[in-house]
Design a protein around this motif. Sequence first.
Motif, short mmCIF file in Angstrom:
data_model
loop_
_atom_site.label_atom_id
_atom_site.label_comp_id
_atom_site.label_asym_id
_atom_site.label_seq_id
_atom_site.Cartn_x
_atom_site.Cartn_y
_atom_site.Cartn_z
N GLU A 53 -46.17 13.79 18.68
CA GLU A 53 -47.65 13.45 19.73
C GLU A 53 -47.23 12.64 20.27
O GLU A 53 -48.30 12.71 21.32
CB GLU A 53 -48.42 13.29 18.17
CG GLU A 53 -49.40 13.88 17.63
CD GLU A 53 -49.89 13.43 16.57
OE1 GLU A 53 -50.97 12.30 16.63
OE2 GLU A 53 -50.78 14.44 15.55
N ASN A 54 -46.04 11.68 20.43
CA ASN A 54 -46.61 10.86 21.15
C ASN A 54 -44.72 11.07 21.97
O ASN A 54 -44.47 10.56 23.53
CB ASN A 54 -46.03 9.59 20.63
CG ASN A 54 -47.08 8.81 19.97
OD1 ASN A 54 -47.81 8.07 20.45
ND2 ASN A 54 -46.96 9.09 18.27
N THR A 55 -44.49 11.94 21.97
CA THR A 55 -42.92 11.97 23.14
C THR A 55 -43.75 13.26 24.43
O THR A 55 -42.76 13.86 25.13
CB THR A 55 -41.76 12.50 22.63
OG1 THR A 55 -41.71 13.74 21.56
CG2 THR A 55 -41.66 11.10 21.65
N LYS A 56 -44.72 13.83 24.35
CA LYS A 56 -45.14 15.20 25.09
C LYS A 56 -44.53 14.99 26.49
O LYS A 56 -44.02 15.87 27.20
CB LYS A 56 -46.66 15.47 24.78
CG LYS A 56 -47.13 15.65 23.68
CD LYS A 56 -48.25 15.97 23.24
CE LYS A 56 -48.86 16.57 22.08
NZ LYS A 56 -50.31 16.44 22.02
N ASN A 57 -44.53 13.83 26.84
CA ASN A 57 -44.42 13.49 28.51
C ASN A 57 -43.16 12.86 28.83
O ASN A 57 -42.83 13.02 30.36
CB ASN A 57 -45.68 12.47 28.71
CG ASN A 57 -47.57 12.99 28.87
OD1 ASN A 57 -47.21 14.15 28.57
ND2 ASN A 57 -48.45 12.01 28.35
N ASP A 58 -42.99 12.25 28.23
CA ASP A 58 -41.13 11.83 27.87
C ASP A 58 -40.48 11.56 26.94
O ASP A 58 -40.61 11.24 25.42
CB ASP A 58 -41.49 9.96 28.43
CG ASP A 58 -40.08 9.65 29.42
OD1 ASP A 58 -39.50 10.24 28.73
OD2 ASP A 58 -40.77 8.73 30.05
N SER A 59 -39.62 12.54 27.11
CA SER A 59 -38.47 12.66 26.41
C SER A 59 -37.85 11.09 25.29
O SER A 59 -37.12 11.18 24.49
CB SER A 59 -37.57 13.45 25.99
OG SER A 59 -36.71 13.40 27.04
N GLU A 60 -37.68 10.50 26.35
CA GLU A 60 -37.36 9.09 25.83
C GLU A 60 -38.32 8.18 25.13
O GLU A 60 -37.48 7.31 24.69
CB GLU A 60 -37.02 8.61 27.45
CG GLU A 60 -35.52 8.77 27.87
CD GLU A 60 -34.32 8.24 27.26
OE1 GLU A 60 -33.88 7.82 26.03
OE2 GLU A 60 -33.53 10.47 27.25
N HIS A 61 -39.45 8.67 24.93
CA HIS A 61 -40.24 8.31 23.89
C HIS A 61 -40.53 8.11 22.33
O HIS A 61 -41.35 8.61 21.37
CB HIS A 61 -41.78 8.32 24.20
CG HIS A 61 -42.28 7.86 25.58
ND1 HIS A 61 -43.71 8.42 26.44
CD2 HIS A 61 -41.72 7.13 26.83
CE1 HIS A 61 -43.41 7.90 27.53
NE2 HIS A 61 -42.67 7.16 28.46
N VAL A 62 -39.45 7.68 22.43
CA VAL A 62 -38.62 7.72 20.73
C VAL A 62 -39.08 6.88 19.52
O VAL A 62 -40.03 5.74 19.78
CB VAL A 62 -37.78 7.86 20.97
CG1 VAL A 62 -36.51 9.43 21.82
CG2 VAL A 62 -36.55 7.01 21.17
N LEU A 63 -39.26 7.82 18.77
CA LEU A 63 -39.89 7.34 17.51
C LEU A 63 -38.62 5.33 17.35
O LEU A 63 -37.73 6.13 17.70
CB LEU A 63 -39.40 8.06 16.08
CG LEU A 63 -39.30 7.23 15.13
CD1 LEU A 63 -40.62 6.65 14.50
CD2 LEU A 63 -38.69 7.95 13.75
#
Length: 341
Positions: free
Chosen positions: A305-315
């Motif tokens: 849900e939180n990495t849809k726009n950018d794969s670097e927006h990681v847990l």
Amino acid sequence: MKKSLVVGFALVLLLTSCKNNKDILNSLADYNNSMTEKGYHFGDKLTLPKDVTDNAESISISFGDKETSSLTIDPKFFEFGDNEVTFNIKTKGGETLNQDATINVFSKTPEQNIPFEIVAEYPHDPKNFVEGFLIEGNTIYESDGLEKASQLIKYTLGSTTPTVSEKQPADVFSEGCAIVGDKIYQLTYQNKIGFVYDKNTLKKISEFPLPNEFGEGWGMTYDGKNLIADTGSNDLYFLDVNNPSKVIKTVPVGGNKDIYTQINELEYHNGFIYANVWHKPYILKINPATGEVVGKFDFTKITDENTKNDSEHVLNGIAFKGDNMLVTGKNWSKIYEVAIK
């Protein structure tokens, strides 16, 4: 004539011996290659090829400054992950053969999939590239990374407005942090330094060089005795809290089928270390005494849900609010409160 026969016989023995030695080493190499991907588990015994054992008077394995004649994968000798070793074979002919090899070791017990329930959601500033994440009472302490944007902040859970903030110099890329009493210790990514702050004001007290063993600084936590840090590998480094440049011990981390390199954000809670793995949607529960991964939380749904726009927006955020876990990530707009079942 007799001398020629003796020389010829000796040459035959030499050639035979050379061939036997070559066969032994080839057989051992084939065996080691076949086991590289499969690996071993603690307690396993190395079953070497008959070509090797039949022609060996003794076999030992050396690893750094240690050596053992036991062919059992013993945690007193081996570590999780790749162990670069040398096989030392004394043949029945009195010769010594050596062959380098890699012994890849996993834990014997599969890690448990830990069930959980999301019981609350809180806002989080999506501009924050989270590297370190802590909570005391209802106050969040957060270390955010990236050059020209790094900062240490504190704010109340449920709010996104910092009550106190400390901006880093433009060339600093902040990383993990840990609270020790009235101080906050913070790592940097590639700047080779760490910082110590006053927990209340976030004003810098001092700085220290990162240990020589560190190529980079990633995550950090505190177990009540030592700072514990990682550098993007599967190693946990226990640091002297009075001299964070000093490594007291290193504990490699491993699971039943995975070694879990690129361990990142860390949190110590009730005798275990919790760690996320960079670009993976799960959090590990680690026994700090052995490095064994005993459990795993699968956060695939909220990560997606939180990495849809950018794969670097990681847990990349773990903290404990009582017995519940708080989870967030880099540039996430939410903090999730998780009850562990």
